[in-house]
Design a protein around this motif. Structure first.
Motif, PDB file in Angstrom:
ATOM      1  N   GLY A   1       0.840  -1.240   0.132  1.00  0.00           N
ATOM      2  CA  GLY A   1      -0.032   0.084  -0.028  1.00  0.00           C
ATOM      3  C   GLY A   1       0.878   1.261  -0.020  1.00  0.00           C
ATOM      4  O   GLY A   1       0.679   2.229  -0.814  1.00  0.00           O
ATOM      5  N   ALA A   2       2.005   1.298   0.836  1.00  0.00           N
ATOM      6  CA  ALA A   2       2.750   2.282   0.870  1.00  0.00           C
ATOM      7  C   ALA A   2       3.491   2.495  -0.932  1.00  0.00           C
ATOM      8  O   ALA A   2       3.606   3.687  -1.266  1.00  0.00           O
ATOM      9  CB  ALA A   2       4.052   2.095   1.650  1.00  0.00           C
ATOM     10  N   ALA A   3       3.881   1.365  -1.288  1.00  0.00           N
ATOM     11  CA  ALA A   3       4.587   1.536  -2.714  1.00  0.00           C
ATOM     12  C   ALA A   3       3.403   1.940  -3.496  1.00  0.00           C
ATOM     13  O   ALA A   3       3.803   2.851  -4.567  1.00  0.00           O
ATOM     14  CB  ALA A   3       5.072   0.172  -2.969  1.00  0.00           C
ATOM     15  N   CYS A   4       2.128   1.831  -3.372  1.00  0.00           N
ATOM     16  CA  CYS A   4       1.151   2.273  -4.299  1.00  0.00           C
ATOM     17  C   CYS A   4       1.038   3.747  -4.338  1.00  0.00           C
ATOM     18  O   CYS A   4       0.840   4.413  -5.175  1.00  0.00           O
ATOM     19  CB  CYS A   4      -0.163   1.280  -4.054  1.00  0.00           C
ATOM     20  N   THR A   5       1.189   4.267  -3.015  1.00  0.00           N
ATOM     21  CA  THR A   5       0.977   5.794  -2.679  1.00  0.00           C
ATOM     22  C   THR A   5       2.157   6.216  -3.218  1.00  0.00           C
ATOM     23  O   THR A   5       2.007   7.482  -3.840  1.00  0.00           O
ATOM     24  CB  THR A   5       0.751   5.829  -1.199  1.00  0.00           C
ATOM     25  N   VAL A   6       3.399   5.696  -3.280  1.00  0.00           N
ATOM     26  CA  VAL A   6       4.683   6.454  -3.760  1.00  0.00           C
ATOM     27  C   VAL A   6       4.284   6.458  -5.252  1.00  0.00           C
ATOM     28  O   VAL A   6       4.736   7.587  -6.045  1.00  0.00           O
ATOM     29  CB  VAL A   6       5.892   5.641  -3.361  1.00  0.00           C
ATOM     30  N   ALA A   7       3.864   5.283  -5.960  1.00  0.00           N
ATOM     31  CA  ALA A   7       3.655   5.384  -7.217  1.00  0.00           C
ATOM     32  C   ALA A   7       2.606   6.363  -7.990  1.00  0.00           C
ATOM     33  O   ALA A   7       2.519   7.098  -8.909  1.00  0.00           O
ATOM     34  CB  ALA A   7       3.212   3.864  -7.682  1.00  0.00           C
ATOM     35  N   ALA A   8       1.522   6.554  -6.934  1.00  0.00           N
ATOM     36  CA  ALA A   8       0.315   7.650  -7.047  1.00  0.00           C
ATOM     37  C   ALA A   8       1.102   8.910  -7.296  1.00  0.00           C
ATOM     38  O   ALA A   8       0.655   9.692  -7.895  1.00  0.00           O
ATOM     39  CB  ALA A   8      -0.633   7.541  -6.091  1.00  0.00           C
ATOM     40  N   TRP A   9       2.018   9.263  -6.155  1.00  0.00           N
ATOM     41  CA  TRP A   9       2.661  10.551  -6.208  1.00  0.00           C
ATOM     42  C   TRP A   9       3.604  10.813  -7.479  1.00  0.00           C
ATOM     43  O   TRP A   9       3.611  11.881  -8.320  1.00  0.00           O
ATOM     44  CB  TRP A   9       3.707  10.584  -5.026  1.00  0.00           C
ATOM     45  N   ALA A  10       4.287   9.680  -7.937  1.00  0.00           N
ATOM     46  CA  ALA A  10       4.989   9.795  -9.171  1.00  0.00           C
ATOM     47  C   ALA A  10       4.246   9.968 -10.301  1.00  0.00           C
ATOM     48  O   ALA A  10       4.726  10.525 -11.340  1.00  0.00           O
ATOM     49  CB  ALA A  10       6.223   8.418  -9.202  1.00  0.00           C
ATOM     50  N   MET A  11       3.218   9.493 -10.414  1.00  0.00           N
ATOM     51  CA  MET A  11       2.344   9.443 -11.569  1.00  0.00           C
ATOM     52  C   MET A  11       0.956  10.212 -11.520  1.00  0.00           C
ATOM     53  O   MET A  11       0.172  10.250 -12.426  1.00  0.00           O
ATOM     54  CB  MET A  11       2.047   8.185 -12.189  1.00  0.00           C
ATOM     55  N   VAL A  12       1.217  11.495 -10.596  1.00  0.00           N
ATOM     56  CA  VAL A  12      -0.193  12.000 -10.157  1.00  0.00           C
ATOM     57  C   VAL A  12      -0.637  12.815 -11.249  1.00  0.00           C
ATOM     58  O   VAL A  12      -1.673  13.077 -11.226  1.00  0.00           O
ATOM     59  CB  VAL A  12       0.146  13.098  -8.889  1.00  0.00           C
ATOM     60  N   GLN A  13       0.315  13.447 -11.942  1.00  0.00           N
ATOM     61  CA  GLN A  13      -0.465  14.158 -13.008  1.00  0.00           C
ATOM     62  C   GLN A  13      -1.178  13.479 -14.079  1.00  0.00           C
ATOM     63  O   GLN A  13      -2.325  14.191 -14.837  1.00  0.00           O
ATOM     64  CB  GLN A  13       0.735  14.773 -13.875  1.00  0.00           C
ATOM     65  N   HIS A  14      -1.155  12.280 -13.998  1.00  0.00           N
ATOM     66  CA  HIS A  14      -2.068  11.380 -15.037  1.00  0.00           C
ATOM     67  C   HIS A  14      -3.091  10.778 -14.338  1.00  0.00           C
ATOM     68  O   HIS A  14      -3.149   9.950 -13.309  1.00  0.00           O
ATOM     69  CB  HIS A  14      -1.241  10.177 -15.674  1.00  0.00           C
ATOM     70  N   PHE A  15      -4.314  11.426 -14.338  1.00  0.00           N
ATOM     71  CA  PHE A  15      -5.459  11.013 -13.577  1.00  0.00           C
ATOM     72  C   PHE A  15      -5.826   9.545 -13.675  1.00  0.00           C
ATOM     73  O   PHE A  15      -6.090   9.165 -12.828  1.00  0.00           O
ATOM     74  CB  PHE A  15      -6.739  11.823 -13.802  1.00  0.00           C
ATOM     75  N   THR A  16      -5.786   9.020 -15.106  1.00  0.00           N
ATOM     76  CA  THR A  16      -6.035   7.565 -15.146  1.00  0.00           C
ATOM     77  C   THR A  16      -5.190   6.755 -14.149  1.00  0.00           C
ATOM     78  O   THR A  16      -5.815   5.680 -13.521  1.00  0.00           O
ATOM     79  CB  THR A  16      -6.296   7.102 -16.758  1.00  0.00           C
ATOM     80  N   ALA A  17      -3.906   6.991 -14.332  1.00  0.00           N
ATOM     81  CA  ALA A  17      -2.878   6.231 -13.455  1.00  0.00           C
ATOM     82  C   ALA A  17      -3.175   6.431 -12.043  1.00  0.00           C
ATOM     83  O   ALA A  17      -3.033   5.422 -11.275  1.00  0.00           O
ATOM     84  CB  ALA A  17      -1.787   6.758 -13.843  1.00  0.00           C
TER      85      ALA A  17
END
Length: 392
Positions: A85-101
């Motif tokens: 879950g923590a890794a998914c949150t880091v990935a969400a931060w890294a790709m945050v500008q892409h709404f679908t991602a």
């Protein structure tokens, strides 16, 4: 609680549950920043919250069908899901500008939360054969506080860039998993739970007591998560920046008082009465919104605090009622399905109210949120008289 349980067990469980469930509303806490930076519409907060809820629904069903927490050590499951879950949150931060991602990463976070929140309660049940009611009250209180914690972190780090909130919550969740894994010994051996028993699930509508508790829970879920999503919007009419985040943390985090206090009161009054009183109070808060949303500051903030306390406080009692009334061999199956349906109800409610909030004043919408508590109270009626205080 039994003397054989090491003293550190409950504090470690509570802290780990708090840290792990902090993943729930990470994006909600920084949504004003994301809307400003990327031009997202007001409905984005509802869509992202619903994505996480759907991920959690899928996760609970998959974990139950594969009996993950029974086939593997629960401490290890909790650790791996907290890290994932923590890794998914880091990935969400890294790709945050892409709404679908971002949607996909939030759904994945919800999936792994199914290995944190329910598994934490399973570990508590393994340790606390006696006194489980009080332990669950504290654990669900930790879930409420953990869900509110991103707002608190945002208030503290208001002078830092918004990514600090997402990365800080990811670190907190990872530390929670490590704390539980290394801080707890193996729990006492417990009999393996049976896989989902589809035939036994018919008790959700054939058994009057089970039907009463699960329908009451569905009414509660119609209100709960939508209220959590809308509270920052209500506060934004009076506050901004760090003050708004701090107020959101205190309003949502106040639910810990309802969870813990409700668990203590249930010993004397019984779970059905405690759940009914809290459900009625939160429903009344919905109905009073047209008057209190525009009231003076004292009345406004007292209203939101009372709502925050009672909207969450009945959760442990619904779980206790359903677990007590379901057939012993099918408790896990009944709880899994009722939780999944309840979260599906929350998705419908969130999407509906967030969409309507773009064209209607919140004060005029919130009384309709009270339909859930109203129907839940009607459903609970069969349990009020025969209800007795729980031994645990």
């Amino acid at each position: 609680m039994t003397e054989a349980v090491p003293r550190r067990v409950l504090p470690v469980l509570v802290l780990a549950q708090f840290a792990g469930t902090s993943l729930w509303f990470t994006v909600n806490a920084v949504m004003p920043d994301l809307q400003r930076d990327f031009g997202w519409p007001a409905t984005a907060v509802g869509t992202l919250t619903s994505a996480l809820q759907i991920g959690f629904i899928v996760g609970t069903l998959v974990f139950a069908l594969l009996t993950i927490a029974d086939r593997f050590p629960a401490r290890r499951v909790f650790l791996l899901c907290a890290l994932a879950g923590a890794a998914c949150t880091v990935a969400a931060w890294a790709m945050v500008q892409h709404f679908t991602a971002l949607l996909l990463w939030r759904a994945a976070t919800g999936f792994f939360l199914a290995g944190i929140y329910p598994v934490g309660m399973k570990i508590a049940a393994q340790w606390y054969r006696q006194g489980l009611g009080a332990a669950l009250g504290l654990l669900l209180g930790a879930l409420v506080l953990g869900s509110a914690s991103p707002h608190g972190l945002r208030a503290i780090s208001s002078q830092l860039p918004w990514p600090s909130v997402m990365l800080g919550v990811a670190l907190l969740a990872a530390l929670g998993g490590v704390l539980l894994y290394w801080g707890l010994p193996e729990p006492p051996a417990a009999p393996k739970a049976a896989p989902l028993q589809w035939r036994a699930l018919a008790v959700l509508w054939t058994d009057a007591k089970v039907r009463a508790s699960v329908l009451g829970y569905f009414g509660h879920m119609w209100e709960l998560y939508t209220m959590w999503v809308l509270v920052p919007l209500l506060l934004a009419s009076r506050l901004q920046g760090a003050a708004l985040s701090a107020a959101a943390f205190f309003v949502l985090g106040a639910g810990v008082l309802g969870c813990v206090g409700g668990g203590l009161l249930a010993r004397r009054w019984g779970s059905a009465r405690v759940a009914g009183v809290q459900l009625a109070t939160s429903g009344l808060c919905c109905l009073l919104a047209p008057w209190l949303a525009g009231a003076g500051d004292v009345a406004f903030y007292l209203w939101l605090l009372l709502w925050g306390i009672t909207v969450s406080g009945d959760s442990p009692q619904f779980s206790a009622l359903t677990a007590r009334n379901a057939p012993p061999q099918a408790v896990g199956s009944v709880l899994t399905l009722s939780n999944s349906i309840g979260f599906a109800v929350s998705v419908v409610s969130i999407e509906l109210f967030v969409a309507l909030s773009t064209t209607h004043a919140l004060a005029s919408l919130l009384p309709w949120l009270g339909l859930g508590p109203l129907l839940g109270l009607w459903a609970l009626r069969p349990l009020w008289r025969p209800d007795r205080p729980l031994a645990g």
